[in-house]
Design an enzyme around this catalytic site. Structure first.
Site, PDB file in Angstrom:
ATOM      1  N   ARG A 252       0.825  -1.224   0.000  1.00  0.00           N
ATOM      2  CA  ARG A 252       0.000   0.000   0.000  1.00  0.00           C
ATOM      3  C   ARG A 252       0.851   1.264   0.000  1.00  0.00           C
ATOM      4  O   ARG A 252       0.392   2.329  -0.416  1.00  0.00           O
ATOM      5  CB  ARG A 252      -0.974   0.016   1.188  1.00  0.00           C
ATOM      6  CG  ARG A 252      -1.831   1.295   1.211  1.00  0.00           C
ATOM      7  CD  ARG A 252      -2.973   1.266   2.203  1.00  0.00           C
ATOM      8  NE  ARG A 252      -2.593   0.842   3.512  1.00  0.00           N
ATOM      9  CZ  ARG A 252      -1.913   1.587   4.397  1.00  0.00           C
ATOM     10  NH1 ARG A 252      -1.537   2.819   4.099  1.00  0.00           N
ATOM     11  NH2 ARG A 252      -1.598   1.103   5.575  1.00  0.00           N
TER      12      ARG A 252
ATOM     13  N   TYR B  31     -13.164  16.142 -17.471  1.00  0.00           N
ATOM     14  CA  TYR B  31     -13.700  14.779 -17.435  1.00  0.00           C
ATOM     15  C   TYR B  31     -14.796  14.721 -16.360  1.00  0.00           C
ATOM     16  O   TYR B  31     -14.654  15.333 -15.293  1.00  0.00           O
ATOM     17  CB  TYR B  31     -12.556  13.796 -17.125  1.00  0.00           C
ATOM     18  CG  TYR B  31     -13.057  12.454 -16.693  1.00  0.00           C
ATOM     19  CD1 TYR B  31     -13.779  11.645 -17.570  1.00  0.00           C
ATOM     20  CD2 TYR B  31     -12.852  11.991 -15.396  1.00  0.00           C
ATOM     21  CE1 TYR B  31     -14.272  10.427 -17.165  1.00  0.00           C
ATOM     22  CE2 TYR B  31     -13.338  10.762 -14.993  1.00  0.00           C
ATOM     23  CZ  TYR B  31     -14.053   9.990 -15.874  1.00  0.00           C
ATOM     24  OH  TYR B  31     -14.550   8.784 -15.470  1.00  0.00           O
TER      25      TYR B  31
ATOM     26  N   ASP C 183      -4.277  17.043 -16.360  1.00  0.00           N
ATOM     27  CA  ASP C 183      -4.639  15.671 -16.709  1.00  0.00           C
ATOM     28  C   ASP C 183      -4.175  15.443 -18.145  1.00  0.00           C
ATOM     29  O   ASP C 183      -4.726  16.010 -19.086  1.00  0.00           O
ATOM     30  CB  ASP C 183      -6.156  15.496 -16.565  1.00  0.00           C
ATOM     31  CG  ASP C 183      -6.613  14.076 -16.852  1.00  0.00           C
ATOM     32  OD1 ASP C 183      -5.946  13.381 -17.645  1.00  0.00           O
ATOM     33  OD2 ASP C 183      -7.674  13.677 -16.328  1.00  0.00           O
TER      34      ASP C 183
ATOM     35  N   LYS D  67      -6.004   4.104 -19.580  1.00  0.00           N
ATOM     36  CA  LYS D  67      -6.230   4.451 -20.986  1.00  0.00           C
ATOM     37  C   LYS D  67      -4.959   4.205 -21.811  1.00  0.00           C
ATOM     38  O   LYS D  67      -4.519   3.078 -21.901  1.00  0.00           O
ATOM     39  CB  LYS D  67      -6.702   5.917 -21.058  1.00  0.00           C
ATOM     40  CG  LYS D  67      -7.831   6.253 -20.058  1.00  0.00           C
ATOM     41  CD  LYS D  67      -9.062   5.431 -20.302  1.00  0.00           C
ATOM     42  CE  LYS D  67     -10.321   5.782 -19.522  1.00  0.00           C
ATOM     43  NZ  LYS D  67     -10.275   6.127 -18.138  1.00  0.00           N
TER      44      LYS D  67
HETATM   45  N1  PLP Z   1      -9.196  11.549 -16.684  1.00  0.00           N
HETATM   46  C1  PLP Z   1      -9.734  11.348 -17.889  1.00  0.00           C
HETATM   47  C2  PLP Z   1      -9.452  12.328 -18.982  1.00  0.00           C
HETATM   48  C3  PLP Z   1     -10.559  10.243 -18.115  1.00  0.00           C
HETATM   49  O1  PLP Z   1     -11.100  10.062 -19.325  1.00  0.00           O
HETATM   50  C4  PLP Z   1     -10.819   9.342 -17.057  1.00  0.00           C
HETATM   51  C5  PLP Z   1     -11.689   8.155 -17.216  1.00  0.00           C
HETATM   52  O2  PLP Z   1     -12.378   8.002 -18.198  1.00  0.00           O
HETATM   53  C6  PLP Z   1     -10.261   9.609 -15.800  1.00  0.00           C
HETATM   54  C7  PLP Z   1      -9.430  10.707 -15.652  1.00  0.00           C
HETATM   55  C8  PLP Z   1     -10.506   8.706 -14.639  1.00  0.00           C
HETATM   56  O3  PLP Z   1      -9.721   7.547 -14.765  1.00  0.00           O
HETATM   57  P1  PLP Z   1     -10.064   6.126 -14.095  1.00  0.00           P
HETATM   58  O4  PLP Z   1     -11.300   5.601 -14.733  1.00  0.00           O
HETATM   59  O5  PLP Z   1      -8.829   5.328 -14.359  1.00  0.00           O
HETATM   60  O6  PLP Z   1     -10.265   6.401 -12.623  1.00  0.00           O
END
Ligand code: PLP
Length: 387
Positions: A51, A105, A177, A202
């Site tokens: 962890r 997002y 991000d 992703k």
């Molecule tokens: N940031 C973006 C641009 C995303 O598209 C996503 C998920 O679709 C996330 C963050 C969140 O990621 P996770 O689903 O791995 O928690």
């Protein structure tokens, strides 16, 4: 930790690998052990425990991620949302103020507009394309600036260099991000951002078979986020680290194909009489094309488009295509299609979606690595039937 001189493809394969290689294994082994022998470590964070993200399996992937974005350090987390929420909660506390981009997002939107205010954090929204408006939003308690490299689902590109410089000038911790771009197309630390965040679910992993996140930045900032993740518990388990490590080795190869497929598809969609709008910064016609060309090394595999006939027609397209899978998420080998108003942005009110430009008939595509000509032929047969 990072060899900045090597090329992206070489770093993806060799950076961060253990030296010497345990038992001579060409592939870094997985240490599927929650705990490790106590060897007199004095501080809690020095104890080797999964962890605490400090097993040899974690070390390897941290080194590789840092190298890919030419940063000093990195940390993997249990999901992209764990990376985002833990980073925000590291640098914000009750009474602070955060500046966030207007289009985020959906999950991040919920954290900044619902969860953070509930914890006593004030939030203001900025347009990343309008530098002249940013200064007026500053307050004495502003601590963090939060943006996305390419926004979801309209794939907008802000004035990212100016944004990082603005944050630095005003003493704000800047976070971006970078999920949609991936390190291949954009490396935030090189542009002055403090933290680069990823849903490693992703492009970084690329095989649609795990959930993970990443935070990349300086040693001090990563150390601060690591403490928060240790307490909140959003750490990544060893098996997912191992799979993510395997996926990352082909990231540059995959991104090359995602980038080239998406431009061909965006151009084909733009020519189609049933398509009323295509959002892709790689198109000459995009209002973001000049900015994106200046900042990015590629335009990624994410695009969105609107067909004549709104939500009903969008559903018809989804029903008629044969290759793309109709599913949320993105960044995998297979092309995915989704209607954001019904998936990633469903938690927003209709007014919030309208303000963000997410119309009911908008289709988002995560263009995979299949043959572009097959995808184009498939889209054309579907579009020809929607009348
Ligand atoms: N940031 C973006 C641009 C995303 O598209 C996503 C998920 O679709 C996330 C963050 C969140 O990621 P996770 O689903 O791995 O928690």
């Amino acid at each position: 930790m990072a060899d900045h001189s090597a090329s992206m493809q070489t770093k993806a394969i060799h950076a961060g690998e253990p030296d010497p290689r345990p038992a001579g294994a060409a592939v870094a082994p997985i240490y599927q052990s929650s705990t490790f022998l106590f060897e007199g470590d004095s501080a809690y964070d020095d104890v080797h425990y999964a962890r605490l993200s400090n097993t040899p399996t974690h070390d390897v992937i941290h080194g590789k991620l840092a190298a890919l974005e030419n940063a000093a350090d990195a940390l993997v987390t249990a999901s992209g949302m764990a990376a985002i929420s833990s980073s925000l909660l590291t640098f914000l506390q009750q009474g602070d103020h955060v500046l966030v981009q207007d289009s985020l997002y959906g999950g991040t939107h919920m954290v900044v507009h619902r969860d953070l205010p509930a914890l006593g954090v004030e939030v203001s929204v900025f347009d990343a394309a309008q530098p002249d408006h940013w200064k007026a939003l500053l307050r004495p308690n502003t601590k963090v600036l939060y943006a996305e490299t390419l926004t979801n689902p309209l794939v907008k590109v802000g004035e990212l260099d100016a944004l990082a410089a603005f944050a630095s000038e005003h003493g704000l911790v800047s976070m971006i991000d970078n999920t949609f771009a991936s390190p291949v197309n954009f490396r935030p630390i090189e542009h002055g951002f403090d933290l680069s965040l990823h849903s490693a679910t992703k492009y970084l992993n690329g095989h649609t078979d795990l959930i993970a996140g990443a935070v990349i930045g300086s040693v001090d900032r990563i150390e601060a986020v690591r403490h928060r993740v240790n307490h909140l518990g959003g750490s990544l388990d060893a098996h997912a680290c191992f799979l993510l490590h395997r996926g990352i080795k082909t990231l540059p190869l995959r991104m090359e194909r995602h980038n080239s497929n998406a431009i061909r598809i965006a151009e084909a969609l733009e020519q189609h009489p049933r398509v009323v709008a295509v959002h892709y910064p790689g198109l000459d016609s995009s209002v973001y094309h000049a900015t994106a060309s200046r900042l990015l090394d590629g335009f990624s595999g994410m695009l969105s488009f609107e067909v004549e006939g709104g939500r009903e027609a969008a559903h018809r397209v989804q029903d008629l295509v044969r290759i793309p899978l109709v599913a949320p998420s993105l960044g995998g080998l297979e092309t995915l299609m989704t209607i954001p108003a019904e998936t990633s942005h469903v938690g927003m009110s209709a007014e919030e979606r309208a303000a963000a430009g997410v119309t009911d008939g908008l289709i988002r595509m995560s263009v995979g690595v299949e043959a572009a000509e097959d995808l184009i032929a498939d889209l054309e047969q579907a579009l020809s039937q929607i009348q």
